[in-house]
Motif scaffolding. Structure first.
Motif, PDB file in Angstrom:
ATOM      1  N   MET A   1       0.911  -1.053   0.022  1.00  0.00           N
ATOM      2  CA  MET A   1      -0.070  -0.179   0.177  1.00  0.00           C
ATOM      3  C   MET A   1       0.821   1.218  -0.055  1.00  0.00           C
ATOM      4  O   MET A   1       1.854   1.303   0.636  1.00  0.00           O
ATOM      5  CB  MET A   1      -1.004  -0.041   1.280  1.00  0.00           C
ATOM      6  N   ARG A   2       0.375   2.377  -0.534  1.00  0.00           N
ATOM      7  CA  ARG A   2       1.096   3.507  -0.793  1.00  0.00           C
ATOM      8  C   ARG A   2       0.081   4.728  -0.044  1.00  0.00           C
ATOM      9  O   ARG A   2      -0.745   4.790  -0.563  1.00  0.00           O
ATOM     10  CB  ARG A   2       1.627   3.966  -2.225  1.00  0.00           C
ATOM     11  N   VAL A   3       0.551   5.405   0.892  1.00  0.00           N
ATOM     12  CA  VAL A   3       0.010   6.369   1.367  1.00  0.00           C
ATOM     13  C   VAL A   3       0.043   7.593   0.532  1.00  0.00           C
ATOM     14  O   VAL A   3       1.050   8.101   0.138  1.00  0.00           O
ATOM     15  CB  VAL A   3       0.450   6.819   2.934  1.00  0.00           C
ATOM     16  N   LEU A   4      -1.254   8.031   0.531  1.00  0.00           N
ATOM     17  CA  LEU A   4      -1.421   9.490  -0.357  1.00  0.00           C
ATOM     18  C   LEU A   4      -1.447  10.600   0.354  1.00  0.00           C
ATOM     19  O   LEU A   4      -0.707  11.476   0.261  1.00  0.00           O
ATOM     20  CB  LEU A   4      -2.475   9.337  -1.241  1.00  0.00           C
ATOM     21  N   LEU A   5      -1.914  10.447   1.556  1.00  0.00           N
ATOM     22  CA  LEU A   5      -2.029  11.722   2.464  1.00  0.00           C
ATOM     23  C   LEU A   5      -2.550  11.114   3.922  1.00  0.00           C
ATOM     24  O   LEU A   5      -2.968  10.272   3.882  1.00  0.00           O
ATOM     25  CB  LEU A   5      -3.047  12.808   1.751  1.00  0.00           C
ATOM     26  N   ALA A   6      -2.543  12.208   4.685  1.00  0.00           N
ATOM     27  CA  ALA A   6      -2.801  11.993   6.085  1.00  0.00           C
ATOM     28  C   ALA A   6      -3.844  13.178   6.403  1.00  0.00           C
ATOM     29  O   ALA A   6      -3.655  14.233   5.993  1.00  0.00           O
ATOM     30  CB  ALA A   6      -1.699  11.885   7.061  1.00  0.00           C
ATOM     31  N   THR A   7      -4.920  13.088   7.011  1.00  0.00           N
ATOM     32  CA  THR A   7      -5.786  14.368   7.304  1.00  0.00           C
ATOM     33  C   THR A   7      -6.824  13.964   8.474  1.00  0.00           C
ATOM     34  O   THR A   7      -6.864  12.803   8.848  1.00  0.00           O
ATOM     35  CB  THR A   7      -6.568  14.543   6.232  1.00  0.00           C
ATOM     36  N   ALA A  49      -4.663   5.346   1.630  1.00  0.00           N
ATOM     37  CA  ALA A  49      -3.812   4.544   0.945  1.00  0.00           C
ATOM     38  C   ALA A  49      -4.560   3.874  -0.323  1.00  0.00           C
ATOM     39  O   ALA A  49      -5.803   3.740  -0.273  1.00  0.00           O
ATOM     40  CB  ALA A  49      -3.122   3.799   1.783  1.00  0.00           C
ATOM     41  N   VAL A  50      -3.465   3.445  -1.392  1.00  0.00           N
ATOM     42  CA  VAL A  50      -3.952   2.792  -2.319  1.00  0.00           C
ATOM     43  C   VAL A  50      -3.012   1.756  -2.717  1.00  0.00           C
ATOM     44  O   VAL A  50      -1.841   1.969  -2.165  1.00  0.00           O
ATOM     45  CB  VAL A  50      -4.343   3.585  -3.689  1.00  0.00           C
ATOM     46  N   PRO A  51      -3.427   0.450  -3.351  1.00  0.00           N
ATOM     47  CA  PRO A  51      -2.302  -0.135  -3.671  1.00  0.00           C
ATOM     48  C   PRO A  51      -1.108   0.361  -4.521  1.00  0.00           C
ATOM     49  O   PRO A  51      -1.209   1.478  -5.322  1.00  0.00           O
ATOM     50  CB  PRO A  51      -2.886  -1.282  -4.848  1.00  0.00           C
ATOM     51  N   GLU A  52       0.093  -0.257  -4.268  1.00  0.00           N
ATOM     52  CA  GLU A  52       1.208   0.283  -4.845  1.00  0.00           C
ATOM     53  C   GLU A  52       1.219   0.717  -6.471  1.00  0.00           C
ATOM     54  O   GLU A  52       1.389   1.611  -6.630  1.00  0.00           O
ATOM     55  CB  GLU A  52       2.323  -0.652  -4.598  1.00  0.00           C
ATOM     56  N   ASP A  53       0.572  -0.355  -7.021  1.00  0.00           N
ATOM     57  CA  ASP A  53       0.551  -0.128  -8.657  1.00  0.00           C
ATOM     58  C   ASP A  53      -0.519   1.045  -8.985  1.00  0.00           C
ATOM     59  O   ASP A  53      -0.686   1.256 -10.142  1.00  0.00           O
ATOM     60  CB  ASP A  53       0.026  -1.597  -9.419  1.00  0.00           C
ATOM     61  N   GLN A  54      -1.492   1.388  -8.021  1.00  0.00           N
ATOM     62  CA  GLN A  54      -2.386   2.375  -8.340  1.00  0.00           C
ATOM     63  C   GLN A  54      -2.120   3.834  -7.853  1.00  0.00           C
ATOM     64  O   GLN A  54      -2.805   4.976  -8.133  1.00  0.00           O
ATOM     65  CB  GLN A  54      -3.657   2.034  -7.796  1.00  0.00           C
ATOM     66  N   ALA A  55      -0.663   3.971  -7.167  1.00  0.00           N
ATOM     67  CA  ALA A  55      -0.432   5.094  -6.359  1.00  0.00           C
ATOM     68  C   ALA A  55      -0.244   6.243  -7.460  1.00  0.00           C
ATOM     69  O   ALA A  55      -0.796   7.416  -7.292  1.00  0.00           O
ATOM     70  CB  ALA A  55       0.697   4.828  -5.769  1.00  0.00           C
ATOM     71  N   SER A  56       0.327   6.254  -8.724  1.00  0.00           N
ATOM     72  CA  SER A  56       0.770   7.232  -9.578  1.00  0.00           C
ATOM     73  C   SER A  56      -0.560   7.763 -10.194  1.00  0.00           C
ATOM     74  O   SER A  56      -0.756   8.856 -10.154  1.00  0.00           O
ATOM     75  CB  SER A  56       1.750   7.146 -10.576  1.00  0.00           C
ATOM     76  N   GLY A  57      -1.332   6.762 -10.538  1.00  0.00           N
ATOM     77  CA  GLY A  57      -2.460   7.296 -11.226  1.00  0.00           C
ATOM     78  C   GLY A  57      -3.470   7.861 -10.168  1.00  0.00           C
ATOM     79  O   GLY A  57      -4.135   9.003 -10.398  1.00  0.00           O
ATOM     80  N   ALA A  58      -3.560   7.435  -9.004  1.00  0.00           N
ATOM     81  CA  ALA A  58      -4.341   8.052  -7.840  1.00  0.00           C
ATOM     82  C   ALA A  58      -3.913   9.333  -7.852  1.00  0.00           C
ATOM     83  O   ALA A  58      -4.716  10.437  -7.540  1.00  0.00           O
ATOM     84  CB  ALA A  58      -4.429   7.262  -6.593  1.00  0.00           C
ATOM     85  N   ARG A  59      -2.725   9.820  -7.437  1.00  0.00           N
ATOM     86  CA  ARG A  59      -2.014  11.042  -7.211  1.00  0.00           C
ATOM     87  C   ARG A  59      -2.437  12.049  -8.448  1.00  0.00           C
ATOM     88  O   ARG A  59      -2.916  13.141  -8.236  1.00  0.00           O
ATOM     89  CB  ARG A  59      -0.670  10.919  -7.102  1.00  0.00           C
ATOM     90  N   ARG A  60      -2.467  11.585  -9.623  1.00  0.00           N
ATOM     91  CA  ARG A  60      -2.615  12.425 -10.905  1.00  0.00           C
ATOM     92  C   ARG A  60      -4.145  12.485 -10.680  1.00  0.00           C
ATOM     93  O   ARG A  60      -4.489  13.942 -10.762  1.00  0.00           O
ATOM     94  CB  ARG A  60      -2.296  11.600 -12.050  1.00  0.00           C
ATOM     95  N   LEU A  61      -5.097  11.747 -10.318  1.00  0.00           N
ATOM     96  CA  LEU A  61      -6.491  11.988 -10.318  1.00  0.00           C
ATOM     97  C   LEU A  61      -6.871  13.156  -9.098  1.00  0.00           C
ATOM     98  O   LEU A  61      -7.675  14.059  -9.484  1.00  0.00           O
ATOM     99  CB  LEU A  61      -7.405  10.845  -9.983  1.00  0.00           C
TER     100      LEU A  61
END
Length: 72
Positions: A1-7, A49-61
């Motif tokens: 899992m890749r953490v995108l943000l904390a809030t 967080a999202v799965p590792e393979d989805q992290a770049s696309g999720a950040r872009r979104l």
């Protein structure tokens, strides 16, 4: 899992979860159960967080949606 943000903002967290799910991602909230310990006062951030393979696309979104504040 890749953490995108904390809030600590549960409304923003809910919105970002819906945004990611609608786009086909599989987001999860880490530390969501800490609210039982803290008594709901909102001082401990929840991590999105999202799965590792989805992290770049999720950040872009999230960036395209104007939600890049606090991205890890």
């Amino acid at each position: 899992m890749r953490v995108l943000l904390a809030t600590t903002n549960p409304i923003r967290l809910s919105f970002l979860m819906a945004l990611l799910r609608d786009a086909g991602y599989a987001p999860v909230v880490l530390d969501g159960h800490v609210s039982a310990i803290e008594g709901g006062i909102g001082i401990f951030p929840r991590r999105l967080a999202v799965p590792e393979d989805q992290a770049s696309g999720a950040r872009r979104l999230l960036a395209e949606a104007g939600e890049s504040d606090g991205l890890a």
